[in-house]
Motif scaffolding. Sequence first.
Motif, mmCIF file in Angstrom:
data_model
loop_
_atom_site.group_PDB
_atom_site.id
_atom_site.type_symbol
_atom_site.label_atom_id
_atom_site.label_comp_id
_atom_site.label_asym_id
_atom_site.label_seq_id
_atom_site.Cartn_x
_atom_site.Cartn_y
_atom_site.Cartn_z
ATOM 1 N N LEU A 382 -11.590 0.298 0.003
ATOM 2 C CA LEU A 382 -12.057 1.532 -0.036
ATOM 3 C C LEU A 382 -13.478 1.762 -0.797
ATOM 4 C CD1 LEU A 382 -8.752 3.664 0.439
ATOM 5 C CD2 LEU A 382 -10.126 2.257 2.220
ATOM 6 N N ARG A 383 -13.173 1.538 -2.087
ATOM 7 C CA ARG A 383 -14.303 1.739 -3.137
ATOM 8 C C ARG A 383 -15.720 0.741 -2.545
ATOM 9 N NH1 ARG A 383 -13.816 1.173 -9.477
ATOM 10 N NH2 ARG A 383 -12.039 2.756 -8.962
ATOM 11 N N ALA A 411 -2.456 7.532 -1.957
ATOM 12 C CA ALA A 411 -2.544 6.189 -1.739
ATOM 13 C C ALA A 411 -4.003 5.512 -2.306
ATOM 14 C CB ALA A 411 -2.027 5.683 -0.608
ATOM 15 N N ALA A 412 -4.905 6.462 -1.634
ATOM 16 C CA ALA A 412 -6.388 5.848 -1.794
ATOM 17 C C ALA A 412 -6.845 6.098 -3.252
ATOM 18 C CB ALA A 412 -7.101 6.791 -0.956
ATOM 19 N N VAL A 413 -6.143 7.076 -4.102
ATOM 20 C CA VAL A 413 -6.638 7.551 -5.507
ATOM 21 C C VAL A 413 -5.949 6.393 -6.658
ATOM 22 C CG1 VAL A 413 -6.679 9.225 -7.316
ATOM 23 C CG2 VAL A 413 -7.483 9.795 -4.959
ATOM 24 N N THR A 414 -4.458 6.384 -6.060
ATOM 25 C CA THR A 414 -3.885 5.467 -7.244
ATOM 26 C C THR A 414 -3.569 4.180 -6.880
ATOM 27 O OG1 THR A 414 -1.657 6.107 -6.111
ATOM 28 C CG2 THR A 414 -2.596 7.858 -7.559
ATOM 29 N N ARG A 415 -3.520 3.767 -5.520
ATOM 30 C CA ARG A 415 -3.330 2.390 -5.096
ATOM 31 C C ARG A 415 -1.833 1.956 -5.384
ATOM 32 N NH1 ARG A 415 -7.260 0.009 -1.734
ATOM 33 N NH2 ARG A 415 -6.545 -1.959 -2.305
ATOM 34 N N SER A 416 -1.016 2.973 -5.389
ATOM 35 C CA SER A 416 0.381 2.802 -6.075
ATOM 36 C C SER A 416 1.475 3.522 -5.060
ATOM 37 C CB SER A 416 0.426 3.192 -7.350
ATOM 38 O OG SER A 416 1.559 3.070 -8.047
ATOM 39 N N ARG A 417 2.424 3.578 -5.264
ATOM 40 C CA ARG A 417 3.564 4.363 -4.731
ATOM 41 C C ARG A 417 5.132 3.655 -5.447
ATOM 42 N NH1 ARG A 417 4.137 3.639 1.371
ATOM 43 N NH2 ARG A 417 5.347 2.014 0.874
ATOM 44 N N ASP A 418 5.846 4.728 -5.502
ATOM 45 C CA ASP A 418 7.180 4.289 -6.027
ATOM 46 C C ASP A 418 7.185 3.870 -7.344
ATOM 47 O OD1 ASP A 418 8.155 5.497 -3.713
ATOM 48 O OD2 ASP A 418 8.080 3.339 -2.482
ATOM 49 N N ARG A 420 5.488 1.594 -8.828
ATOM 50 C CA ARG A 420 4.810 0.081 -8.944
ATOM 51 C C ARG A 420 3.327 0.228 -9.560
ATOM 52 N NH1 ARG A 420 5.527 -3.609 -3.772
ATOM 53 N NH2 ARG A 420 5.159 -5.106 -5.261
ATOM 54 N N ALA A 421 3.122 -0.633 -9.897
ATOM 55 C CA ALA A 421 1.826 -0.888 -10.557
ATOM 56 C C ALA A 421 0.630 -0.840 -9.528
ATOM 57 C CB ALA A 421 1.683 -2.374 -11.356
ATOM 58 N N PRO A 422 -0.374 -0.294 -9.685
ATOM 59 C CA PRO A 422 -1.383 -0.124 -8.706
ATOM 60 C C PRO A 422 -1.890 -1.587 -8.353
ATOM 61 C CG PRO A 422 -1.917 1.177 -10.642
ATOM 62 C CD PRO A 422 -0.648 0.495 -11.045
ATOM 63 N N TRP A 423 -1.991 -1.520 -7.000
ATOM 64 C CA TRP A 423 -2.342 -2.894 -6.353
ATOM 65 C C TRP A 423 -3.893 -2.886 -6.019
ATOM 66 C CZ3 TRP A 423 -3.714 -3.997 -0.852
ATOM 67 C CH2 TRP A 423 -3.528 -5.382 -0.493
ATOM 68 N N HIS A 424 -4.552 -3.862 -6.788
ATOM 69 C CA HIS A 424 -5.943 -3.991 -6.724
ATOM 70 C C HIS A 424 -6.740 -2.358 -6.940
ATOM 71 C CE1 HIS A 424 -6.438 -8.075 -5.561
ATOM 72 N NE2 HIS A 424 -5.619 -7.803 -4.623
ATOM 73 N N PRO A 425 -6.445 -1.902 -8.258
ATOM 74 C CA PRO A 425 -6.952 -0.511 -8.408
ATOM 75 C C PRO A 425 -8.542 -0.630 -8.663
ATOM 76 C CG PRO A 425 -6.186 -1.730 -10.394
ATOM 77 C CD PRO A 425 -5.662 -2.567 -9.271
ATOM 78 N N GLU A 426 -8.903 -1.497 -8.250
ATOM 79 C CA GLU A 426 -10.663 -1.581 -8.409
ATOM 80 C C GLU A 426 -11.193 -1.137 -7.169
ATOM 81 O OE1 GLU A 426 -9.578 -5.526 -6.953
ATOM 82 O OE2 GLU A 426 -8.569 -4.474 -8.625
ATOM 83 N N GLN A 427 -10.085 -1.074 -6.115
ATOM 84 C CA GLN A 427 -10.609 -0.459 -4.928
ATOM 85 C C GLN A 427 -10.272 0.948 -4.565
ATOM 86 O OE1 GLN A 427 -12.613 -1.701 -2.884
ATOM 87 N NE2 GLN A 427 -12.753 -3.874 -3.184
ATOM 88 N N SER A 428 -9.658 1.511 -5.580
ATOM 89 C CA SER A 428 -9.499 2.968 -5.558
ATOM 90 C C SER A 428 -10.695 3.777 -5.393
ATOM 91 C CB SER A 428 -8.563 3.456 -6.741
ATOM 92 O OG SER A 428 -9.361 3.292 -7.817
ATOM 93 N N ILE A 429 -10.447 4.999 -4.902
ATOM 94 C CA ILE A 429 -11.651 5.783 -4.896
ATOM 95 C C ILE A 429 -11.306 7.158 -5.513
ATOM 96 C CG2 ILE A 429 -12.519 4.990 -2.804
ATOM 97 C CD1 ILE A 429 -11.252 7.254 -0.949
ATOM 98 N N ASP A 430 -12.025 8.004 -6.052
ATOM 99 C CA ASP A 430 -11.866 9.319 -6.554
ATOM 100 C C ASP A 430 -11.240 10.426 -5.558
ATOM 101 O OD1 ASP A 430 -14.089 11.108 -5.922
ATOM 102 O OD2 ASP A 430 -14.977 9.412 -6.365
ATOM 103 N N VAL A 431 -10.666 11.399 -6.069
ATOM 104 C CA VAL A 431 -10.063 12.582 -5.204
ATOM 105 C C VAL A 431 -10.896 12.982 -4.504
ATOM 106 C CG1 VAL A 431 -8.325 14.533 -5.380
ATOM 107 C CG2 VAL A 431 -8.101 12.636 -7.113
ATOM 108 N N THR A 433 -13.779 12.241 -3.170
ATOM 109 C CA THR A 433 -14.214 11.249 -2.103
ATOM 110 C C THR A 433 -13.007 11.157 -0.958
ATOM 111 O OG1 THR A 433 -15.513 10.081 -3.495
ATOM 112 C CG2 THR A 433 -14.851 8.898 -1.329
ATOM 113 N N ALA A 434 -11.875 11.055 -1.367
ATOM 114 C CA ALA A 434 -10.670 11.205 -0.473
ATOM 115 C C ALA A 434 -10.467 12.166 0.235
ATOM 116 C CB ALA A 434 -9.390 10.704 -1.326
#
Length: 487
Positions: A382-383, A411-418, A420-431, A433-434
């Motif tokens: 995404l980023r 999910a777009a902002v945190t790359r995380s759920r439940d 868990r550690a963020p998954w590829h946080p380098e591909q997150s976007i800011d709120v 933008t989301a």
Amino acid sequence: MLLRNVRPPGSRQLQDLLVSGGGVAAIRPAGQLSGAEAQESCDAEGRTVLPGLWDHHVHFTQWVIQQQRLDLSGADSADETLRLVASAAAQLSASQRLTGFGFRDGLWHQPPTLAALDAATGEVPTVLVSADLHCMWINSAAQRQFGAATDATGLLRETESFAVLQRLDAAAELTTADYRRAADVAAARGVVGVVDFENDDNTALWPQRVAAGVDALRVEVSTWPDTLERVIDRGLKTGDGLDSQGLITMGPLKVIVDGSLNTRTAWCWDPYPGLAADHPHRCGVEAVPIEELTRLLQRANGAGIGAAVHAIGDRANTEVIDTFAALGMTGRVEHAQLLRVEDVARFAPLGLEASVQPEHAMDDRDVADAYWPGRTDRAFALRSLHESGARLRLGSDAPVSALDPWAQIAAAVTRSRDGRAPWHPEQSIDVATALRASTRAGLDLREGGPADLILVDADPLTATGEQLRSMEVAATMLAGRFTHWKL
């Protein structure tokens, strides 16, 4: 209607909004609108006001039907799925049918087998639809009923699965109340509009639903290859209104070029691990030949109909982008889950939108690590897409994930759920933008624009990931009338 004491996102300044004729007639600092122009007045008590949210990719009838099917989403193995199915089948006779939804077999240690499903269900016709909608586990009794045939796995994939799914949907007994209930639930999450990619006669069915009272949402409807000529014969073009209330508009042609990750049919440049060199789908499936895709897009474009093309694997995305470029037309790439680095930069210059589903990254992260090893840094990118200038549109692909834009935004902002550690946080976007990718009007309401708006209890721009996911929506307004109200 005078909405008093609303707060724009990121601002401490209170404002009043005057809504009239389905639009925003005036926006002033709080206290500067007398209220004499309004028949009603509502104090928002400092809540944040935003443009209404859109889900840019849903299968609405599938979402409605899902509520009536056996929920398999919590099962993490073949054995657990079979236990749920056996218990449900024991309550039915052979003259009835058991339909389940939501299994994900990509990481099962024990693969599905026809023998195991038959042992669990006996003569009760049983069809289990995968969470990604691209395959089904179907027992022998149901195979006889539908004239289908599988191998020893009991699985049907892609085209063969879609054919049975369409017949299942046609046999479902859905009422106007079912559709209205689903639309109302969406409105309660701040949704004012959806893009419906259901494979059905959407241009006829949705105006009928609105006339029957399913009027809580705007709906942009798609056509599919098998209904394209019918739509063209009617003279319909993308953007045309289809109902008297102005809620239904003609959308794009939808074409599916490849499969999905969980089904291991997404069309990739590299082979899936563990498949033999002579496996016919070692790199996934080219569901629609590129020559046929070219013909379909040319036909639609010449008739004034846009295009939205499903592409998940990186090979599928390359081929779809190449096709748009060769035809010199814009459009939308649906999913764009795995991309070559060089293809990311092609979206913006070609005017292509990336219609993405961030919650899928949370559902698929482990499957992606298993089947796209060494490539997940460019999965759900995404980023990278945003920074390249591509326009993002967020959606759920409901029922693949819930019709809830706040889940997608989180999910777009945190790359995380439940937790868990963020998954590829380098591909997150800011709120911000989301949010923009989840609306049709950016972040700001404007005078003269439609009164499609929501009031939320917290400012999304300062909310945590969990606050975003569970955001309380106090009110939703569509064309100046409330479709949801908790004030």
